[in-house]
Enzyme design. Structure first.
Site, short mmCIF file in Angstrom:
data_model
loop_
_atom_site.label_atom_id
_atom_site.label_comp_id
_atom_site.label_asym_id
_atom_site.label_seq_id
_atom_site.Cartn_x
_atom_site.Cartn_y
_atom_site.Cartn_z
N TYR A 33 0.82 -1.21 0.00
CA TYR A 33 0.00 0.00 0.00
C TYR A 33 0.86 1.26 0.00
CZ TYR A 33 0.75 0.98 5.07
OH TYR A 33 1.29 1.30 6.29
N ARG A 52 8.40 4.34 -4.51
CA ARG A 52 8.38 3.41 -3.35
C ARG A 52 7.36 2.29 -3.58
NH1 ARG A 52 7.23 5.74 2.58
NH2 ARG A 52 5.11 5.92 1.74
N ARG A 100 -7.89 -20.48 -1.88
CA ARG A 100 -6.85 -20.32 -0.87
C ARG A 100 -5.72 -21.33 -1.06
NH1 ARG A 100 -4.96 -22.12 3.99
NH2 ARG A 100 -3.98 -20.50 5.24
N HIS A 102 -1.20 -21.00 -0.52
CA HIS A 102 -0.13 -20.04 -0.27
C HIS A 102 0.59 -19.61 -1.55
CE1 HIS A 102 -0.91 -21.29 3.80
NE2 HIS A 102 0.01 -20.47 4.29
N LYS A 147 6.28 -1.77 1.94
CA LYS A 147 5.10 -1.21 2.61
C LYS A 147 3.96 -2.21 2.48
CE LYS A 147 3.06 3.40 3.32
NZ LYS A 147 3.16 3.46 4.76
N GLU A 179 12.70 2.34 13.74
CA GLU A 179 11.69 3.36 13.41
C GLU A 179 10.58 3.28 14.43
OE1 GLU A 179 9.68 2.60 9.67
OE2 GLU A 179 9.76 0.44 9.96
N LEU A 203 10.93 1.43 6.98
CA LEU A 203 10.27 1.92 5.77
C LEU A 203 10.95 3.21 5.33
CD1 LEU A 203 7.68 1.34 3.98
CD2 LEU A 203 6.81 3.39 5.09
N1 PDD Z 1 2.74 5.07 7.69
N2 PDD Z 1 7.47 3.72 9.00
C1 PDD Z 1 6.30 3.05 9.06
C2 PDD Z 1 6.29 1.68 9.64
C3 PDD Z 1 5.12 3.64 8.59
O1 PDD Z 1 3.96 2.97 8.63
C4 PDD Z 1 5.17 4.97 8.06
C5 PDD Z 1 3.96 5.70 7.55
C6 PDD Z 1 6.41 5.63 8.02
C7 PDD Z 1 6.57 7.04 7.47
O2 PDD Z 1 6.52 7.05 6.05
P1 PDD Z 1 5.99 8.33 5.26
O3 PDD Z 1 6.77 9.48 5.73
O4 PDD Z 1 6.22 8.01 3.84
O5 PDD Z 1 4.51 8.46 5.60
C8 PDD Z 1 7.53 4.97 8.50
C9 PDD Z 1 1.55 5.57 7.06
C10 PDD Z 1 1.29 7.03 7.21
C11 PDD Z 1 0.36 4.69 7.43
O6 PDD Z 1 0.57 3.48 7.47
O7 PDD Z 1 -0.75 5.19 7.63
#
Ligand code: PDD
Length: 286
Positions: A33, A52, A100, A102, A147, A179, A203
């Protein structure tokens, strides 16, 4: 009024959008996403978000169903069809609907879902007060650069913060800062911004990149490295960054004050630069 969403080529009201239960997003969390902020109806750093997205799709071996031009058009149309000048667009792509199993299905169309919500950034009081955070062991997989919609580890880690009346969970893997549960984390030590490297343990945040750019452009010293928990706990300042939260100061970590327990001078400088960037580049682009 129900917001308008996009599902597999169609724009329709949210309450009329349905996905079959055998969608691999539902069964396996098999998808990726993006979240993109929109300021004054201008999409923030679209190219970077789409880059990304491609990295995430490559990481799960799923073909990109759209060209960048098509994504741009879909996002702009979604924004135009929804109310509010400031929005954030969430969209995801799953490996589609299949029996279903894997292993990847053959010849299955991916599912594309997109929605937009009002973007309500942090109120000024919160920026001035700062937020509390707790820490936890980063027990996620080692492809945190993807992501992925499979967010159960992040959900559980965020809940640890909520259980302690805090807003975010700062993660350490083998004692090294990675993070937050849904944000990137920066520290400040003697006027120098400390940032973890963009490797497979975090991320690569689009907001993170902008902070790096602004620091470089305005001569704020910044160092990228692997920082031990002991150094982070002793830092003068801690911040989190994300698309929806922008840059926010963390003033308590595990109930201990960060620095003097107030948003620091370097934070205020970055906050001003960030807001100025938004006004100049997003709200009144040339
Ligand atoms: N999340 N690290 C993680 C694990 C995140 O889920 C996010 C952002 C970030 C920051 O990335 P960015 O600056 O590109 O938003 C870092 C989004 C906002 C969410 O899952 O809603």
């Amino acid at each position: 009024m129900s917001p308008v969403v996009h599902l597999n080529g169609q724009f329709l009201p949210l309450d009329q959008a349905f996905v079959p239960v055998l969608d691999r997003g539902f069964i396996f969390g098999d998808g990726v996403y993006e979240v993109i902020p929109v300021y004054s109806r201008h999409v923030f750093r679209l190219e970077e978000h789409l880059r990304r997205l491609q990295h995430s799709l490559d990481g799960i071996r799923l073909a990109n169903p759209h060209t960048d031009e098509e994504w741009g058009q879909l996002i702009r149309e979604l924004v135009a069809r929804n109310a509010g000048d400031d929005q954030y667009v969430y969209f995801h792509i799953t490996r589609g609907v299949a029996k279903r199993d894997h292993a990847f299905p053959q010849n299955t169309a991916p599912t594309v879902f997109m929605m937009s919500s009002p973007l309500i950034t942090s109120p000024q009081e919160l920026v001035e007060t700062g937020i509390s955070a707790v820490s936890a062991n980063d027990n996620r997989w080692d492809r945190c650069d993807i992501k992925s919609i499979a967010l159960l580890p992040n959900v559980l880690l965020r809940q640890v913060a909520v259980d302690h009346g805090a807003a975010e969970t700062v993660l350490f893997r083998d004692g090294i800062l990675t993070e937050g549960s849904a944000s990137n984390i920066f520290a400040v030590e003697n006027g120098v911004i400390l940032a973890p490297p963009k490797d497979n343990h975090m991320l690569p945040g689009i907001t993170y990149d902008l902070v790096l750019e602004l620091a470089a452009a305005h001569g704020i010293p910044l160092e990228i490295g692997k920082y031990h928990e002991s150094r982070i706990r002793a830092a003068n300042e801690l911040w989190l960054t994300s698309s929806t939260k922008e840059v926010l100061p963390i003033i308590r970590l595990d109930a201990q004050p960060v620095g003097d327990g107030k948003p620091g001078a370097v934070f205020w400088k970055m906050h001003a630069l960030y807001q100025d960037y938004k006004t100049r580049v997003m709200r009144s682009p040339a």
